[in-house]
Motif scaffolding. Structure first.
Motif, PDB file in Angstrom:
ATOM      1  N   ALA A 126       0.886  -1.317   0.031  1.00 10.88           N
ATOM      2  CA  ALA A 126      -0.064  -0.096  -0.003  1.00 10.88           C
ATOM      3  C   ALA A 126       0.673   1.332  -0.066  1.00 10.88           C
ATOM      4  CB  ALA A 126      -0.838  -0.047   1.080  1.00 10.88           C
ATOM      5  N   ALA A 127       2.112   1.228   0.857  1.00 10.70           N
ATOM      6  CA  ALA A 127       2.673   2.383   0.837  1.00 10.70           C
ATOM      7  C   ALA A 127       3.384   2.921  -0.473  1.00 10.70           C
ATOM      8  CB  ALA A 127       3.598   2.279   1.871  1.00 10.70           C
ATOM      9  N   ALA A 128       3.963   1.477  -1.184  1.00 10.82           N
ATOM     10  CA  ALA A 128       4.558   1.516  -2.454  1.00 10.82           C
ATOM     11  C   ALA A 128       3.621   2.160  -3.402  1.00 10.82           C
ATOM     12  CB  ALA A 128       5.140   0.349  -3.067  1.00 10.82           C
ATOM     13  N   ILE A 129       2.270   1.750  -3.537  1.00 11.13           N
ATOM     14  CA  ILE A 129       1.561   2.293  -4.128  1.00 11.13           C
ATOM     15  C   ILE A 129       1.213   3.807  -4.088  1.00 11.13           C
ATOM     16  CG2 ILE A 129      -1.233   2.332  -4.622  1.00 11.13           C
ATOM     17  CD1 ILE A 129      -0.708   0.543  -6.494  1.00 11.13           C
ATOM     18  N   TRP A 130       1.142   4.180  -2.949  1.00  9.57           N
ATOM     19  CA  TRP A 130       0.786   5.624  -2.645  1.00  9.57           C
ATOM     20  C   TRP A 130       1.807   6.370  -3.049  1.00  9.57           C
ATOM     21  CZ3 TRP A 130       3.027   9.238   0.613  1.00  9.57           C
ATOM     22  CH2 TRP A 130       2.313  10.339   1.047  1.00  9.57           C
ATOM     23  N   LEU A 131       3.234   5.835  -2.866  1.00 13.84           N
ATOM     24  CA  LEU A 131       4.372   6.550  -3.494  1.00 13.84           C
ATOM     25  C   LEU A 131       4.501   6.742  -4.778  1.00 13.84           C
ATOM     26  CD1 LEU A 131       7.222   5.569  -1.036  1.00 13.84           C
ATOM     27  CD2 LEU A 131       6.457   7.960  -1.383  1.00 13.84           C
ATOM     28  N   ALA A 132       3.974   5.653  -5.559  1.00 13.05           N
ATOM     29  CA  ALA A 132       4.145   5.593  -6.880  1.00 13.05           C
ATOM     30  C   ALA A 132       2.949   6.537  -7.371  1.00 13.05           C
ATOM     31  CB  ALA A 132       3.946   4.224  -7.338  1.00 13.05           C
ATOM     32  N   ARG A 133       1.850   6.819  -6.685  1.00 18.99           N
ATOM     33  CA  ARG A 133       1.015   7.466  -7.427  1.00 18.99           C
ATOM     34  C   ARG A 133       1.097   8.996  -7.089  1.00 18.99           C
ATOM     35  NH1 ARG A 133      -4.123   6.021  -8.399  1.00 18.99           N
ATOM     36  NH2 ARG A 133      -5.084   7.786  -7.071  1.00 18.99           N
ATOM     37  N   LEU A 134       1.799   9.014  -6.051  1.00 21.86           N
ATOM     38  CA  LEU A 134       2.506  10.423  -5.713  1.00 21.86           C
ATOM     39  C   LEU A 134       3.316  10.862  -6.590  1.00 21.86           C
ATOM     40  CD1 LEU A 134       2.244  12.737  -3.528  1.00 21.86           C
ATOM     41  CD2 LEU A 134       4.146  11.626  -2.353  1.00 21.86           C
ATOM     42  N   ALA A 152      -6.003   3.341   5.402  1.00 25.98           N
ATOM     43  CA  ALA A 152      -6.384   4.634   5.501  1.00 25.98           C
ATOM     44  C   ALA A 152      -5.181   5.288   4.986  1.00 25.98           C
ATOM     45  CB  ALA A 152      -6.941   5.349   6.622  1.00 25.98           C
ATOM     46  N   GLU A 153      -5.154   6.606   4.131  1.00 25.83           N
ATOM     47  CA  GLU A 153      -3.978   7.141   3.942  1.00 25.83           C
ATOM     48  C   GLU A 153      -2.985   7.580   5.038  1.00 25.83           C
ATOM     49  OE1 GLU A 153      -2.883  10.773   0.842  1.00 25.83           O
ATOM     50  OE2 GLU A 153      -4.745  11.047   1.992  1.00 25.83           O
ATOM     51  N   SER A 154      -3.617   7.993   6.308  1.00 25.35           N
ATOM     52  CA  SER A 154      -2.833   8.298   7.327  1.00 25.35           C
ATOM     53  C   SER A 154      -2.023   7.279   7.899  1.00 25.35           C
ATOM     54  CB  SER A 154      -3.638   8.851   8.402  1.00 25.35           C
ATOM     55  OG  SER A 154      -4.711   7.882   8.871  1.00 25.35           O
ATOM     56  N   THR A 155      -2.567   5.956   7.629  1.00 24.92           N
ATOM     57  CA  THR A 155      -1.743   4.709   8.198  1.00 24.92           C
ATOM     58  C   THR A 155      -0.492   4.525   7.378  1.00 24.92           C
ATOM     59  OG1 THR A 155      -4.081   3.949   8.760  1.00 24.92           O
ATOM     60  CG2 THR A 155      -2.019   2.258   8.960  1.00 24.92           C
ATOM     61  N   ILE A 156      -0.823   4.644   5.951  1.00 23.96           N
ATOM     62  CA  ILE A 156       0.382   4.437   5.093  1.00 23.96           C
ATOM     63  C   ILE A 156       1.451   5.564   5.253  1.00 23.96           C
ATOM     64  CG2 ILE A 156       0.837   4.526   2.617  1.00 23.96           C
ATOM     65  CD1 ILE A 156      -1.908   3.572   2.203  1.00 23.96           C
ATOM     66  N   ILE A 157       1.258   6.588   5.596  1.00 27.19           N
ATOM     67  CA  ILE A 157       2.339   7.787   5.542  1.00 27.19           C
ATOM     68  C   ILE A 157       3.566   7.406   6.324  1.00 27.19           C
ATOM     69  CG2 ILE A 157       2.767  10.187   6.019  1.00 27.19           C
ATOM     70  CD1 ILE A 157      -0.216  10.561   5.251  1.00 27.19           C
ATOM     71  N   PRO A 158       3.671   6.858   7.554  1.00 24.66           N
ATOM     72  CA  PRO A 158       4.801   6.559   8.080  1.00 24.66           C
ATOM     73  C   PRO A 158       5.728   5.500   7.415  1.00 24.66           C
ATOM     74  CG  PRO A 158       2.913   6.575   9.683  1.00 24.66           C
ATOM     75  CD  PRO A 158       2.459   6.533   8.429  1.00 24.66           C
ATOM     76  N   THR A 159       5.254   4.471   6.821  1.00 23.12           N
ATOM     77  CA  THR A 159       5.990   3.467   5.894  1.00 23.12           C
ATOM     78  C   THR A 159       6.421   4.064   4.687  1.00 23.12           C
ATOM     79  OG1 THR A 159       4.601   1.910   6.924  1.00 23.12           O
ATOM     80  CG2 THR A 159       5.774   1.243   4.928  1.00 23.12           C
ATOM     81  N   ALA A 160       5.387   4.976   4.052  1.00 22.12           N
ATOM     82  CA  ALA A 160       5.993   5.683   2.753  1.00 22.12           C
ATOM     83  C   ALA A 160       7.148   6.660   3.205  1.00 22.12           C
ATOM     84  CB  ALA A 160       4.800   6.474   2.405  1.00 22.12           C
ATOM     85  N   ASN A 161       6.960   7.378   4.333  1.00 22.51           N
ATOM     86  CA  ASN A 161       8.333   8.131   4.697  1.00 22.51           C
ATOM     87  C   ASN A 161       9.558   7.334   4.812  1.00 22.51           C
ATOM     88  OD1 ASN A 161       6.975  10.608   5.125  1.00 22.51           O
ATOM     89  ND2 ASN A 161       6.475  10.375   6.989  1.00 22.51           N
ATOM     90  N   LEU A 162       9.550   6.241   5.240  1.00 20.51           N
ATOM     91  CA  LEU A 162      10.674   5.317   5.443  1.00 20.51           C
ATOM     92  C   LEU A 162      11.196   4.895   4.196  1.00 20.51           C
ATOM     93  CD1 LEU A 162      12.774   4.137   7.438  1.00 20.51           C
ATOM     94  CD2 LEU A 162      10.921   2.363   7.719  1.00 20.51           C
ATOM     95  N   LYS A 163      10.313   4.465   3.311  1.00 20.97           N
ATOM     96  CA  LYS A 163      10.394   4.246   1.831  1.00 20.97           C
ATOM     97  C   LYS A 163      11.263   5.160   1.147  1.00 20.97           C
ATOM     98  CE  LYS A 163       7.100   0.427   0.691  1.00 20.97           C
ATOM     99  NZ  LYS A 163       8.010  -0.545   0.013  1.00 20.97           N
ATOM    100  N   LYS A 164      10.731   6.451   1.329  1.00 23.67           N
ATOM    101  CA  LYS A 164      11.091   7.648   0.844  1.00 23.67           C
ATOM    102  C   LYS A 164      12.725   7.885   1.292  1.00 23.67           C
ATOM    103  CE  LYS A 164      10.096  12.161  -1.102  1.00 23.67           C
ATOM    104  NZ  LYS A 164      11.456  12.736  -0.824  1.00 23.67           N
ATOM    105  N   ILE A 165      12.986   7.727   2.632  1.00 18.38           N
ATOM    106  CA  ILE A 165      14.240   7.937   3.134  1.00 18.38           C
ATOM    107  C   ILE A 165      15.011   6.881   2.519  1.00 18.38           C
ATOM    108  CG2 ILE A 165      15.452   7.410   5.303  1.00 18.38           C
ATOM    109  CD1 ILE A 165      13.113   8.651   6.602  1.00 18.38           C
ATOM    110  N   ILE A 166      14.536   5.793   2.342  1.00 17.77           N
ATOM    111  CA  ILE A 166      15.591   4.662   1.706  1.00 17.77           C
ATOM    112  C   ILE A 166      15.940   5.165   0.188  1.00 17.77           C
ATOM    113  CG2 ILE A 166      15.651   2.413   0.694  1.00 17.77           C
ATOM    114  CD1 ILE A 166      13.487   1.734   3.011  1.00 17.77           C
ATOM    115  N   CYS A 167      15.016   5.886  -0.439  1.00 17.70           N
ATOM    116  CA  CYS A 167      15.227   6.421  -1.633  1.00 17.70           C
ATOM    117  C   CYS A 167      16.295   7.412  -2.003  1.00 17.70           C
ATOM    118  CB  CYS A 167      14.152   6.582  -2.455  1.00 17.70           C
ATOM    119  SG  CYS A 167      13.049   5.168  -2.759  1.00 17.70           S
TER     120      CYS A 167
END
Length: 182
Positions: A126-134, A152-167
């Protein structure tokens, strides 16, 4: 297939959680788990010779280590990989090819991040889809996406943040400013 990679990582993680392995045998564990994962996921699995070649011919056998890994895992090879959840979420995204390509990249690089080990595969997808759409400018997390992802979007954001940090080392903020700089 990507499922082989995710299953292999899961097998290694579960095996190392159950057994202490010397550094000298770590490569054998990795090759053995990859061999087992390929036998489960691939239509035509590579031969033992291919795996031994990847290990620089450091080993001449895989049967005994394979049995040891399988016994340690109690023959439990089931693992719902992020790819399974990606397929489900993609229904809500109308199978956007560009988004799926970016998502697959995010799913593969997350394998290198120890901080994401505890995250459920469904949340990883879900976090990967959220980031890709972004990235693609599709910044609205629709109720349909929330339904198919179960997040929910609010649940995904912390994991998406971590993925973004990795990138790239940047953190996405909260609210509307989280979409800047991606």
């Amino acid at each position: 297939v990507p499922e082989t990679l995710f299953l292999c990582g899961n097998l290694i993680d579960r095996f190392l959680s159950a057994r202490v392995v010397s550094l000298a045998k770590l490569q054998l564990v990795g090759i053995t788990c990859l061999f087992v994962a390929a036998k489960v996921e691939e239509i035509v699995a590579p031969s033992v010779a291919h795996f031994l070649y990847c290990a620089n011919s450091s080993y001449t056998y895989l049967r005994q280590p394979e049995c040891y890994v399988l016994k340690t895992l109690d023959w439990n090879l089931s693992y719902p990989s992020p790819m399974h959840f990606l397929r489900r979420i993609s229904k809500a995204d109308e199978y956007d090819v560009k988004a799926r390509t970016i998502v697959k990249y995010f799913l593969e690089i997350q394998c290198l991040e120890w901080r994401l080990l505890a995250a459920p595969p469904s949340l990883i997808a879900a976090a990967a889809i959220w980031l890709a759409r972004l990235i693609l400018g599709q910044d609205k997390w629709t109720p349909n996406l929330a339904h198919y992802s179960s997040y929910a979007e609010s649940t995904i954001i912390p994991t998406a943040n971590l993925k973004k940090i990795i990138c790239n080392g940047n953190i996405i903020g909260s609210g509307n400013d989280r979409r800047k700089g991606v």
